[in-house]
Scaffold this motif. Sequence first.
Motif, PDB file in Angstrom:
ATOM      1  N   PHE A   3       9.928 -12.026   1.701  1.00 36.66           N
ATOM      2  CA  PHE A   3       8.473 -12.384   2.978  1.00 36.66           C
ATOM      3  C   PHE A   3       7.884 -13.638   3.124  1.00 36.66           C
ATOM      4  O   PHE A   3       7.562 -13.996   4.439  1.00 36.66           O
ATOM      5  CB  PHE A   3       7.525 -11.550   2.160  1.00 36.66           C
ATOM      6  N   PHE A   4       7.245 -13.896   2.298  1.00 40.07           N
ATOM      7  CA  PHE A   4       6.629 -15.294   2.390  1.00 40.07           C
ATOM      8  C   PHE A   4       6.768 -16.137   0.636  1.00 40.07           C
ATOM      9  O   PHE A   4       7.623 -15.849  -0.465  1.00 40.07           O
ATOM     10  CB  PHE A   4       5.061 -15.255   2.068  1.00 40.07           C
ATOM     11  N   LYS A   5       6.445 -17.218   1.005  1.00 37.71           N
ATOM     12  CA  LYS A   5       7.199 -18.650   0.400  1.00 37.71           C
ATOM     13  C   LYS A   5       5.270 -19.097  -0.679  1.00 37.71           C
ATOM     14  O   LYS A   5       4.734 -19.192   0.592  1.00 37.71           O
ATOM     15  CB  LYS A   5       7.419 -19.632   0.736  1.00 37.71           C
ATOM     16  N   VAL A   6       5.574 -19.338  -2.369  1.00 33.96           N
ATOM     17  CA  VAL A   6       4.311 -19.343  -2.481  1.00 33.96           C
ATOM     18  C   VAL A   6       3.963 -21.014  -3.525  1.00 33.96           C
ATOM     19  O   VAL A   6       5.254 -20.836  -4.141  1.00 33.96           O
ATOM     20  CB  VAL A   6       2.918 -18.579  -3.591  1.00 33.96           C
ATOM     21  N   ARG A   7       3.243 -22.180  -2.686  1.00 35.87           N
ATOM     22  CA  ARG A   7       3.079 -23.068  -4.262  1.00 35.87           C
ATOM     23  C   ARG A   7       2.754 -22.447  -5.080  1.00 35.87           C
ATOM     24  O   ARG A   7       1.299 -21.779  -5.404  1.00 35.87           O
ATOM     25  CB  ARG A   7       2.745 -24.000  -3.578  1.00 35.87           C
ATOM     26  N   LEU A   8       3.058 -22.258  -6.283  1.00 37.82           N
ATOM     27  CA  LEU A   8       2.224 -21.845  -7.777  1.00 37.82           C
ATOM     28  C   LEU A   8       1.085 -22.588  -8.214  1.00 37.82           C
ATOM     29  O   LEU A   8       1.269 -23.347  -8.118  1.00 37.82           O
ATOM     30  CB  LEU A   8       3.671 -21.833  -9.055  1.00 37.82           C
ATOM     31  N   GLU A  53       4.294  -7.434   8.857  1.00 39.23           N
ATOM     32  CA  GLU A  53       3.490  -8.498   8.772  1.00 39.23           C
ATOM     33  C   GLU A  53       3.757  -9.481   7.198  1.00 39.23           C
ATOM     34  O   GLU A  53       3.235  -8.770   6.162  1.00 39.23           O
ATOM     35  CB  GLU A  53       2.173  -7.366   8.854  1.00 39.23           C
ATOM     36  N   VAL A  54       3.630 -10.256   7.710  1.00 38.95           N
ATOM     37  CA  VAL A  54       3.759 -11.812   6.385  1.00 38.95           C
ATOM     38  C   VAL A  54       3.054 -12.388   6.762  1.00 38.95           C
ATOM     39  O   VAL A  54       1.554 -11.877   8.111  1.00 38.95           O
ATOM     40  CB  VAL A  54       4.963 -11.902   6.659  1.00 38.95           C
ATOM     41  N   PRO A  55       2.129 -12.741   5.383  1.00 42.71           N
ATOM     42  CA  PRO A  55       0.912 -13.463   5.721  1.00 42.71           C
ATOM     43  C   PRO A  55       0.705 -14.735   6.498  1.00 42.71           C
ATOM     44  O   PRO A  55       1.749 -15.334   7.209  1.00 42.71           O
ATOM     45  CB  PRO A  55       0.479 -13.874   3.742  1.00 42.71           C
ATOM     46  N   GLU A  56       0.034 -15.469   6.451  1.00 49.60           N
ATOM     47  CA  GLU A  56      -0.252 -16.815   7.158  1.00 49.60           C
ATOM     48  C   GLU A  56      -0.480 -17.388   6.494  1.00 49.60           C
ATOM     49  O   GLU A  56      -0.452 -17.516   5.518  1.00 49.60           O
ATOM     50  CB  GLU A  56      -1.758 -16.889   8.066  1.00 49.60           C
ATOM     51  N   VAL A  57       0.565 -19.313   6.701  1.00 48.08           N
ATOM     52  CA  VAL A  57       0.349 -19.333   6.109  1.00 48.08           C
ATOM     53  C   VAL A  57      -0.453 -20.846   5.746  1.00 48.08           C
ATOM     54  O   VAL A  57      -1.459 -20.652   6.774  1.00 48.08           O
ATOM     55  CB  VAL A  57       1.831 -20.749   6.708  1.00 48.08           C
ATOM     56  N   GLY A  58      -1.203 -21.468   4.769  1.00 44.52           N
ATOM     57  CA  GLY A  58      -2.073 -22.020   3.934  1.00 44.52           C
ATOM     58  C   GLY A  58      -3.256 -20.959   3.784  1.00 44.52           C
ATOM     59  O   GLY A  58      -3.540 -21.469   2.590  1.00 44.52           O
ATOM     60  N   THR A  84       9.127 -18.083  -4.126  1.00 43.17           N
ATOM     61  CA  THR A  84       9.903 -17.731  -2.573  1.00 43.17           C
ATOM     62  C   THR A  84       9.888 -14.821  -3.116  1.00 43.17           C
ATOM     63  O   THR A  84      10.122 -15.332  -4.666  1.00 43.17           O
ATOM     64  CB  THR A  84      11.860 -17.129  -2.708  1.00 43.17           C
ATOM     65  N   ILE A  85       9.190 -14.909  -2.771  1.00 46.14           N
ATOM     66  CA  ILE A  85       9.418 -13.524  -2.641  1.00 46.14           C
ATOM     67  C   ILE A  85       9.081 -12.660  -1.883  1.00 46.14           C
ATOM     68  O   ILE A  85       9.648 -12.753  -0.691  1.00 46.14           O
ATOM     69  CB  ILE A  85       6.796 -13.734  -2.870  1.00 46.14           C
ATOM     70  N   GLY A  86       9.800 -11.574  -2.100  1.00 45.06           N
ATOM     71  CA  GLY A  86       9.981 -10.678  -0.934  1.00 45.06           C
ATOM     72  C   GLY A  86      10.078  -8.964  -2.006  1.00 45.06           C
ATOM     73  O   GLY A  86       9.505  -8.880  -3.495  1.00 45.06           O
ATOM     74  N   ILE A  87      10.606  -7.642  -1.549  1.00 47.30           N
ATOM     75  CA  ILE A  87      10.639  -6.861  -1.663  1.00 47.30           C
ATOM     76  C   ILE A  87      12.153  -5.920  -2.909  1.00 47.30           C
ATOM     77  O   ILE A  87      12.396  -6.802  -2.083  1.00 47.30           O
ATOM     78  CB  ILE A  87      10.167  -4.968  -1.045  1.00 47.30           C
ATOM     79  N   VAL A 142       1.973 -13.787  -8.021  1.00 45.49           N
ATOM     80  CA  VAL A 142       1.452 -14.772  -8.434  1.00 45.49           C
ATOM     81  C   VAL A 142       0.841 -15.928  -7.869  1.00 45.49           C
ATOM     82  O   VAL A 142      -0.008 -15.113  -6.521  1.00 45.49           O
ATOM     83  CB  VAL A 142       2.379 -16.142  -8.996  1.00 45.49           C
ATOM     84  N   THR A 143      -0.532 -16.780  -8.023  1.00 45.49           N
ATOM     85  CA  THR A 143      -1.572 -17.455  -7.546  1.00 45.49           C
ATOM     86  C   THR A 143      -0.911 -18.371  -6.687  1.00 45.49           C
ATOM     87  O   THR A 143       0.307 -19.102  -8.004  1.00 45.49           O
ATOM     88  CB  THR A 143      -2.632 -17.444  -8.537  1.00 45.49           C
ATOM     89  N   GLY A 144      -1.309 -18.730  -5.439  1.00 49.69           N
ATOM     90  CA  GLY A 144      -1.078 -20.030  -4.970  1.00 49.69           C
ATOM     91  C   GLY A 144      -1.924 -20.272  -3.435  1.00 49.69           C
ATOM     92  O   GLY A 144      -2.407 -19.505  -3.160  1.00 49.69           O
ATOM     93  N   GLU A 145      -0.735 -21.129  -2.843  1.00 52.08           N
ATOM     94  CA  GLU A 145      -0.957 -21.192  -1.012  1.00 52.08           C
ATOM     95  C   GLU A 145       0.495 -20.649  -0.611  1.00 52.08           C
ATOM     96  O   GLU A 145       1.570 -21.652  -0.828  1.00 52.08           O
ATOM     97  CB  GLU A 145      -1.867 -22.800  -1.245  1.00 52.08           C
ATOM     98  N   VAL A 146       0.305 -19.785   0.538  1.00 54.15           N
ATOM     99  CA  VAL A 146       1.704 -19.546   0.752  1.00 54.15           C
ATOM    100  C   VAL A 146       1.941 -21.139   1.619  1.00 54.15           C
ATOM    101  O   VAL A 146       1.210 -21.694   2.756  1.00 54.15           O
ATOM    102  CB  VAL A 146       1.146 -17.842   1.694  1.00 54.15           C
ATOM    103  N   ILE A 147       2.794 -21.260   1.532  1.00 53.18           N
ATOM    104  CA  ILE A 147       3.265 -22.618   2.587  1.00 53.18           C
ATOM    105  C   ILE A 147       4.828 -22.084   3.982  1.00 53.18           C
ATOM    106  O   ILE A 147       4.640 -22.600   4.204  1.00 53.18           O
ATOM    107  CB  ILE A 147       4.066 -23.571   1.198  1.00 53.18           C
ATOM    108  N   GLU A 148       4.885 -20.742   3.168  1.00 58.41           N
ATOM    109  CA  GLU A 148       6.181 -20.758   4.407  1.00 58.41           C
ATOM    110  C   GLU A 148       6.335 -18.873   4.172  1.00 58.41           C
ATOM    111  O   GLU A 148       5.803 -18.459   3.921  1.00 58.41           O
ATOM    112  CB  GLU A 148       7.689 -20.970   4.294  1.00 58.41           C
ATOM    113  N   ALA A 149       5.797 -18.217   5.942  1.00 62.69           N
ATOM    114  CA  ALA A 149       6.274 -16.134   5.676  1.00 62.69           C
ATOM    115  C   ALA A 149       7.613 -16.224   6.228  1.00 62.69           C
ATOM    116  O   ALA A 149       8.208 -17.700   7.745  1.00 62.69           O
ATOM    117  CB  ALA A 149       5.255 -17.249   6.439  1.00 62.69           C
ATOM    118  N   ASN A 150       8.491 -15.544   6.897  1.00 66.16           N
ATOM    119  CA  ASN A 150       9.195 -15.619   7.261  1.00 66.16           C
ATOM    120  C   ASN A 150       9.332 -14.634   8.582  1.00 66.16           C
ATOM    121  O   ASN A 150       9.095 -13.539   8.413  1.00 66.16           O
ATOM    122  CB  ASN A 150      10.474 -14.619   5.843  1.00 66.16           C
ATOM    123  N   GLY A 151       9.406 -15.765   9.486  1.00 68.58           N
ATOM    124  CA  GLY A 151       9.529 -15.151  11.223  1.00 68.58           C
ATOM    125  C   GLY A 151       9.927 -13.894  11.060  1.00 68.58           C
ATOM    126  O   GLY A 151       9.573 -13.084  12.186  1.00 68.58           O
TER     127      GLY A 151
END
Length: 124
Positions: free
Chosen positions: A97-102, A39-44, A21-24, A69-78
Amino acid sequence: MAIEKFSKDHEWIRVEGDIATIGITVHAQDQLGDVVFVEVPEVGRKVSAEEAVAVVESVKAASDVYSPVTGEVIEANGDLAATPGLVNEDAEGKAWFFKVRLAKPAELDALMDRAAYDDFAKNG
């Protein structure tokens, strides 16, 4: 148990299993002032470490938010689009802001722990 790390770009990352889980940071939002747009990234979306993947704007400035980190966005905080002020209220909690699968867990080793980050932010 969650691992918490910080980047030189003032992002925090909390890792549980292979989900980050990532934020500022509180320091970053203090520097920005009143946040008015997020503005948050798109899932996927596939992201690389140190890639700009989100945007935060305040009355003072606009800033990119980088993925530590490198990965895929699996959730964004709408919630942040509707209520950007959450960043000022709870930067290191509800205002993630968003969650990434590492994809590369070893990248966490290059990030700072809380004590090192606090020192970095203070002495910048």
